[in-house]
Design a protein around this motif. Structure first.
Motif, mmCIF file in Angstrom:
data_model
loop_
_atom_site.group_PDB
_atom_site.id
_atom_site.type_symbol
_atom_site.label_atom_id
_atom_site.label_comp_id
_atom_site.label_asym_id
_atom_site.label_seq_id
_atom_site.Cartn_x
_atom_site.Cartn_y
_atom_site.Cartn_z
ATOM 1 N N LYS A 1 0.761 -37.188 2.037
ATOM 2 C CA LYS A 1 0.574 -35.774 2.363
ATOM 3 C C LYS A 1 0.695 -35.593 3.868
ATOM 4 O O LYS A 1 0.583 -36.544 4.640
ATOM 5 C CB LYS A 1 -0.765 -35.258 1.858
ATOM 6 C CG LYS A 1 -1.975 -35.949 2.450
ATOM 7 C CD LYS A 1 -3.257 -35.422 1.818
ATOM 8 C CE LYS A 1 -4.465 -36.178 2.332
ATOM 9 N NZ LYS A 1 -5.700 -35.676 1.745
ATOM 10 N N GLU B 1 -2.121 -28.120 4.132
ATOM 11 C CA GLU B 1 -1.868 -29.455 3.595
ATOM 12 C C GLU B 1 -0.720 -29.409 2.574
ATOM 13 O O GLU B 1 -0.696 -28.550 1.708
ATOM 14 C CB GLU B 1 -3.132 -29.989 2.924
ATOM 15 C CG GLU B 1 -3.022 -31.422 2.480
ATOM 16 C CD GLU B 1 -4.335 -31.921 1.929
ATOM 17 O OE1 GLU B 1 -5.105 -32.504 2.714
ATOM 18 O OE2 GLU B 1 -4.588 -31.716 0.738
ATOM 19 N N LEU C 1 1.201 -31.760 -0.225
ATOM 20 C CA LEU C 1 1.136 -32.987 -1.019
ATOM 21 C C LEU C 1 2.543 -33.426 -1.404
ATOM 22 O O LEU C 1 3.290 -32.664 -2.029
ATOM 23 C CB LEU C 1 0.291 -32.770 -2.274
ATOM 24 C CG LEU C 1 -1.175 -32.415 -2.028
ATOM 25 C CD1 LEU C 1 -1.878 -32.140 -3.347
ATOM 26 C CD2 LEU C 1 -1.872 -33.529 -1.275
ATOM 27 N N VAL D 1 8.011 -31.590 -1.677
ATOM 28 C CA VAL D 1 6.710 -30.958 -1.864
ATOM 29 C C VAL D 1 6.963 -29.729 -2.732
ATOM 30 O O VAL D 1 7.593 -28.773 -2.276
ATOM 31 C CB VAL D 1 6.069 -30.546 -0.521
ATOM 32 C CG1 VAL D 1 4.774 -29.795 -0.761
ATOM 33 C CG2 VAL D 1 5.850 -31.750 0.368
#
Length: 82
Positions: free
Chosen positions: A24, A31, A33, A57
Motif C-alpha cells: 500500500k 491510503e 491498497l 489499485v
C-alpha cells in the motif's frame, strides 16, 4: 495515457526472501491498497539506481519509483483514460 505526478509518497510492504513487495502507499493523506504488481524493474537514471513498480489499485494503474541511493519513494505517474 500516463499523467506525470512526481510527488513523494510513503510505501508499506513486506520484505521476505530478500525481496520487498509493496502492499500500500499513502499519497495526499489517502491510503491506496495495491491489488497487483504488473511490473518490477531495476533502472539507472544517470548513476542513480532506482526500482520501478507498476501497480494496480482498484481499476487504476500507478507507477512508483524507489530511489535506492537516497531511499525515498515517488509516485511518478497515474494512468488516465481519455
Amino acid at each position: 495515457m500516463y499523467q506525470n505526478i512526481s510527488e513523494p509518497i510513503e510505501v508499506a510492504g513486506v520484505f521476505a526472501k530478500s525481496t520487498f513487495t509493496p502492499k500500500k502507499f499513502l499519497w495526499k493523506k489517502r491510503e491506496y491498497l495495491i491489488s497487483q504488481i504488473t511490473l518490477k524493474s531495476d533502472t539507472k537514471d544517470g548513476g542513480v539506481r532506482k526500482r520501478l513498480y507498476s501497480v494496480v489499485v482498484g481499476k487504476e494503474v500507478y507507477r512508483l519509483t524507489y530511489n535506492r541511493e537516497v531511499e525515498n519513494w515517488l509516485l511518478e505517474e497515474v494512468w488516465i483514460d481519455q
